[in-house]
Design a protein around this motif. Structure first.
Motif, mmCIF file in Angstrom:
data_model
loop_
_atom_site.group_PDB
_atom_site.id
_atom_site.type_symbol
_atom_site.label_atom_id
_atom_site.label_comp_id
_atom_site.label_asym_id
_atom_site.label_seq_id
_atom_site.Cartn_x
_atom_site.Cartn_y
_atom_site.Cartn_z
ATOM 1 N N ASP A 152 0.818 -1.214 0.000
ATOM 2 C CA ASP A 152 0.000 0.000 0.000
ATOM 3 C C ASP A 152 0.854 1.268 0.000
ATOM 4 N N GLU A 153 2.027 1.187 -0.622
ATOM 5 C CA GLU A 153 2.935 2.327 -0.643
ATOM 6 C C GLU A 153 3.222 2.771 -2.080
ATOM 7 N N PHE A 154 2.337 2.447 -2.985
ATOM 8 C CA PHE A 154 2.515 2.775 -4.398
ATOM 9 C C PHE A 154 2.329 4.283 -4.595
ATOM 10 N N ASP A 155 3.384 4.948 -5.058
ATOM 11 C CA ASP A 155 3.356 6.400 -5.269
ATOM 12 C C ASP A 155 2.835 6.681 -6.682
ATOM 13 N N VAL A 156 1.543 6.989 -6.778
ATOM 14 C CA VAL A 156 0.905 7.179 -8.081
ATOM 15 C C VAL A 156 1.473 8.393 -8.816
ATOM 16 N N GLU B 282 -4.348 2.323 -13.987
ATOM 17 C CA GLU B 282 -4.722 1.731 -15.267
ATOM 18 C C GLU B 282 -4.828 2.777 -16.372
ATOM 19 N N GLN B 283 -5.117 4.034 -16.011
ATOM 20 C CA GLN B 283 -5.262 5.092 -17.015
ATOM 21 C C GLN B 283 -3.914 5.583 -17.538
ATOM 22 N N VAL B 284 -2.862 5.340 -16.773
ATOM 23 C CA VAL B 284 -1.540 5.861 -17.138
ATOM 24 C C VAL B 284 -0.909 5.053 -18.261
ATOM 25 N N ALA B 285 -0.962 3.727 -18.118
ATOM 26 C CA ALA B 285 -0.337 2.831 -19.106
ATOM 27 C C ALA B 285 -0.994 1.460 -19.002
ATOM 28 N N PRO B 286 -0.925 0.655 -20.056
ATOM 29 C CA PRO B 286 -1.473 -0.702 -19.971
ATOM 30 C C PRO B 286 -0.768 -1.507 -18.877
ATOM 31 N N PRO C 48 -2.293 -1.136 -5.143
ATOM 32 C CA PRO C 48 -3.405 -0.894 -4.205
ATOM 33 C C PRO C 48 -4.733 -0.720 -4.932
ATOM 34 N N ALA C 49 -5.745 -1.387 -4.418
ATOM 35 C CA ALA C 49 -7.066 -1.335 -5.048
ATOM 36 C C ALA C 49 -7.588 0.098 -5.127
ATOM 37 N N LYS C 50 -7.293 0.911 -4.113
ATOM 38 C CA LYS C 50 -7.809 2.284 -4.078
ATOM 39 C C LYS C 50 -7.238 3.146 -5.215
ATOM 40 N N SER C 51 -6.087 2.729 -5.752
ATOM 41 C CA SER C 51 -5.440 3.517 -6.811
ATOM 42 C C SER C 51 -5.458 2.819 -8.159
ATOM 43 N N SER C 52 -6.049 1.641 -8.227
ATOM 44 C CA SER C 52 -5.942 0.835 -9.448
ATOM 45 C C SER C 52 -6.534 1.535 -10.667
ATOM 46 N N ALA C 53 -7.653 2.234 -10.499
ATOM 47 C CA ALA C 53 -8.288 2.908 -11.641
ATOM 48 C C ALA C 53 -7.365 3.985 -12.213
#
Length: 311
Positions: free
Chosen positions: A104-108, A141-145, A133-138
Motif C-alpha cells: 500500500d505504498e505505491f506512489d501514483v 490503469e489510465q496511465v499505461a497498460p 493498491p485497489a484504491k489507486s488501481s483505476a
C-alpha cells in the motif's frame, strides 16, 4: 457469390504472379507494432515494443534474469538497513527508480511522472495485481497498460516458462547456462527428497502452516516428490494456529518464511511452546520465476535436506 476452393487458389496464384510491386508493403508502424495477451485475457497493443517498464519487484527480478531491465520497481526491494531486500534478486537497485517499498505504498504521482509504457505484476488473487493498491488501481490503469501474470494454482516451472515468454517479447532472451544449472539442481533435489517437511510463516501472535498446493514453488516441489505437510483446515493459503498449537503437525524439518515481514528463526525458536530440537531452515517464499532463481532455491533446499537426513 461464393468462390470455389479451386477458384480461390487460382486468385492467390494470379496475385503472386503479378510480382512484388503489386503486393501491399507493411508500413514501418505495422512492422514495429507490439502486442501481448496477459493472464486476464487482456491483449495489450502498442505501436512499438515497450522500453519504459515498471514492475512489481518479484516480477522485475524475474525479468532481470532474462535480460529485461525495468526502469522502476515497487514492492519490497530495500531493507531498513539500506541493503537490498532478497526479493529483488539480482536487480541493481541503484539503477532503478522506486515508487514504493511496502504494501500500500505505491506512489501514483511518481509513477505518472515516469511516463511508463507498461506495468507488470504477478497475481495471487484473480485479476488483482500484486502490490497494486485497489484504491489507486483505476488511476494506475489510465496511465499505461498493465500486464498480469497469474501465479495462484500454478507450479513454479510453469511460471518460469510464462515469464520467459513475456521477457522474450520485451526483448530479453532465454538463458541457456541458467537452464542447464536449473536442470542439474532439479536432479540433485530429487535425490535429496525423503524427510517430511513443513513450510510456514510466523508473527508474534500467530503461526501459519502453508498449504503447498497453493504456492507455486511448493506445488512444484510436491510434483518432484518432496514430502510436504498439507494442513487439515487451510483457509486460503494457510492454516492459522496459535502458538500453543504450533506442534500440531509432525515434520522432520521446518522451513520458515525468510522474508523481512516474517519472524526470524532465532525469534521463533525462542518461543516457549516451540518444539525442542526442531530443525529450522529458510524458505525463500518470493523466489523469482527464472531458471537462475529456481536453481538457487533447489540447490539450497537439497543441501538442507541432506542435513536433515544426517541428523
Amino acid at each position: 457469390m461464393s468462390v470455389s476452393r479451386r477458384g480461390f487458389l487460382g486468385l492467390v496464384l494470379a496475385a503472386t504472379a503479378c510480382g512484388a510491386e503489386s503486393r501491399p508493403t507493411p508500413t514501418a508502424a505495422a512492422r514495429n507494432a507490439w502486442s501481448f495477451t496477459d493472464d486476464r485475457g487482456r491483449k495489450i497493443d502498442l505501436p512499438a515494443r515497450p522500453t519504459r517498464v515498471v514492475a512489481q519487484v518479484s516480477a522485475a527480478a524475474t525479468l532481470w534474469d532474462f535480460g529485461v531491465r525495468p526502469m522502476a520497481v515497487f514492492g519490497p526491494h530495500r531493507l531498513e538497513s539500506g541493503a537490498k531486500d532478497p526479493e529483488a534478486g539480482d536487480i541493481d537497485i541503484t539503477k532503478v527508480q522506486a515508487i514504493g517499498n511496502a504494501w500500500d505504498e505505491f506512489d501514483v504521482e511518481r509513477y505518472i511522472a515516469l511516463r511508463p509504457e507498461v506495468l507488470i505484476a504477478g497475481m495471487y488473487l484473480k485479476n488483482e495485481l500484486w502490490y497494486v493498491p485497489a484504491k489507486s488501481s483505476a488511476a494506475i490503469e489510465q496511465v499505461a497498460p498493465t500486464i498480469g501474470i497469474q501465479q495462484e494454482n500454478k507450479a513454479g516451472d510453469e511460471l518460469i516458462r510464462r515469464y520467459e515468454q513475456l521477457a522474450v517479447a520485451l526483448g530479453g532472451a532465454a538463458q541457456v547456462q541458467a537452464r542447464e544449472r536449473f536442470v542439474a539442481a532439479e536432479k540433485a533435489l530429487v535425490k535429496a527428497v525423503g524427510p517430511k517437511v513443513l513450510f510456514c510463516a510466523a508473527s508474534p501472535d500467530q503461526f501459519w502452516v502453508c498449504d503447498p498446493r497453493r504456492f507455486p514453488d511448493l506445488k512444484y516441489l510436491l510434483s518432484k516428490g518432496l514430502d510436504i505437510v498439507v494442513p487439515d483446515r487451510p483457509d486460503g493459503y494457510f492454516e492459522t494456529l496459535s502458538w500453543e498449537n504450533v506442534d500440531k503437525y509432525d515434520a522432520d524439518a521446518i522451513f520458515l518464511d525468510a522474508r523481512a515481514q516474517s519472524m526470524k528463526a532465532s525469534e521463533v525458536i525462542a518461543k516457549p511452546t516451540w518444539p525442542k530440537g526442531a530443525q529450522v531452515y529458510p524458505w525463500r517464499a518470493e523466489m523469482r520465476f527464472s531458471h537462475q532463481g529456481y536453481a538457487a532455491l533447489l540447490e539450497e533446499l537439497a543441501v538442507n535436506l541432506a542435513k536433515v537426513r544426517l541428523s
